[in-house]
Design a protein around this motif. Sequence first.
Motif, PDB file in Angstrom:
ATOM      1  N   GLU A   6       0.765  -1.303  -0.016  1.00  0.00           N
ATOM      2  CA  GLU A   6       0.070   0.070   0.038  1.00  0.00           C
ATOM      3  C   GLU A   6       0.819   1.280  -0.068  1.00  0.00           C
ATOM      4  O   GLU A   6       1.856   1.155   0.651  1.00  0.00           O
ATOM      5  CB  GLU A   6      -0.923  -0.099   1.344  1.00  0.00           C
ATOM      6  CG  GLU A   6      -1.758  -1.213   1.401  1.00  0.00           C
ATOM      7  CD  GLU A   6      -1.063  -2.243   2.284  1.00  0.00           C
ATOM      8  OE1 GLU A   6      -1.758  -3.310   2.405  1.00  0.00           O
ATOM      9  OE2 GLU A   6       0.248  -2.304   2.344  1.00  0.00           O
ATOM     10  N   CYS A  22      -2.486   0.443  -4.028  1.00  0.00           N
ATOM     11  CA  CYS A  22      -2.306  -0.958  -3.580  1.00  0.00           C
ATOM     12  C   CYS A  22      -1.637  -1.624  -4.876  1.00  0.00           C
ATOM     13  O   CYS A  22      -2.604  -1.657  -5.952  1.00  0.00           O
ATOM     14  CB  CYS A  22      -3.290  -1.669  -2.989  1.00  0.00           C
ATOM     15  SG  CYS A  22      -3.052  -3.469  -2.481  1.00  0.00           S
ATOM     16  N   TRP A  36     -10.369  -2.720   0.949  1.00  0.00           N
ATOM     17  CA  TRP A  36      -9.559  -1.760   1.786  1.00  0.00           C
ATOM     18  C   TRP A  36     -10.082  -1.917   3.383  1.00  0.00           C
ATOM     19  O   TRP A  36     -11.356  -1.776   3.403  1.00  0.00           O
ATOM     20  CB  TRP A  36      -9.693  -0.241   1.377  1.00  0.00           C
ATOM     21  CG  TRP A  36      -8.808   0.084   0.097  1.00  0.00           C
ATOM     22  CD1 TRP A  36      -9.234   0.118  -1.198  1.00  0.00           C
ATOM     23  CD2 TRP A  36      -7.539   0.309   0.257  1.00  0.00           C
ATOM     24  NE1 TRP A  36      -8.208   0.413  -2.021  1.00  0.00           N
ATOM     25  CE2 TRP A  36      -7.345   0.668  -1.278  1.00  0.00           C
ATOM     26  CE3 TRP A  36      -6.408   0.542   1.227  1.00  0.00           C
ATOM     27  CZ2 TRP A  36      -5.693   0.792  -1.893  1.00  0.00           C
ATOM     28  CZ3 TRP A  36      -5.367   0.713   0.448  1.00  0.00           C
ATOM     29  CH2 TRP A  36      -4.905   0.920  -0.630  1.00  0.00           C
ATOM     30  N   TYR A  95      -4.961  -0.734   4.827  1.00  0.00           N
ATOM     31  CA  TYR A  95      -4.602  -1.938   4.248  1.00  0.00           C
ATOM     32  C   TYR A  95      -5.555  -2.370   3.017  1.00  0.00           C
ATOM     33  O   TYR A  95      -6.829  -2.220   2.931  1.00  0.00           O
ATOM     34  CB  TYR A  95      -4.581  -3.052   5.221  1.00  0.00           C
ATOM     35  CG  TYR A  95      -3.685  -2.993   6.507  1.00  0.00           C
ATOM     36  CD1 TYR A  95      -4.360  -2.395   7.685  1.00  0.00           C
ATOM     37  CD2 TYR A  95      -2.532  -3.362   6.848  1.00  0.00           C
ATOM     38  CE1 TYR A  95      -3.729  -2.087   8.795  1.00  0.00           C
ATOM     39  CE2 TYR A  95      -2.010  -3.186   7.682  1.00  0.00           C
ATOM     40  CZ  TYR A  95      -2.533  -2.381   8.920  1.00  0.00           C
ATOM     41  OH  TYR A  95      -1.889  -2.179   9.915  1.00  0.00           O
ATOM     42  N   CYS A  96      -4.742  -2.924   2.159  1.00  0.00           N
ATOM     43  CA  CYS A  96      -5.496  -3.562   1.109  1.00  0.00           C
ATOM     44  C   CYS A  96      -5.542  -4.932   1.264  1.00  0.00           C
ATOM     45  O   CYS A  96      -4.482  -5.665   1.884  1.00  0.00           O
ATOM     46  CB  CYS A  96      -5.338  -3.302  -0.288  1.00  0.00           C
ATOM     47  SG  CYS A  96      -3.615  -3.472  -0.727  1.00  0.00           S
TER      48      CYS A  96
END
Length: 129
Positions: A6, A22, A36, A95-96
């Motif tokens: 990311e 990402c 996400w 975060y992905c």
Amino acid sequence: QVQLVESGGGLVQPGGSLRLSCVASGFTLDSYFLAWFRQAPGKEREGVSCVSPSGSSQWYAESAKGRFIISRDNAVNMVFLQMNGLKPDDTAVYYCATATSCRTTGSHLVVDIAPDFSWGQGTQVTVSS
């Protein structure tokens, strides 16, 4: 192992915008749902948004609806999160993730994480004046 990287986080004033990116390497994303998540200090990780493999369907947590836009570009193996109208409550590590399905229940986004996925480092988003 499936891992994503990311980027795009930073410090922004309330009302500002950021675009998170990402990218995956070593595998292709086009068969996965992509999501996400975010995790604020002292809180559980929560789903923010999700997009279908083709990009034709999107899901949002109530907290993101109307302000965030998820998109993907399978040609370059990337997923994005455009965040507008940012609020201090949006401060978190983002975060992905790869997923097998997504849905909303009430105000929450429910994401079925892909079995071979592992969390990356995330990107910090701080919304403050």
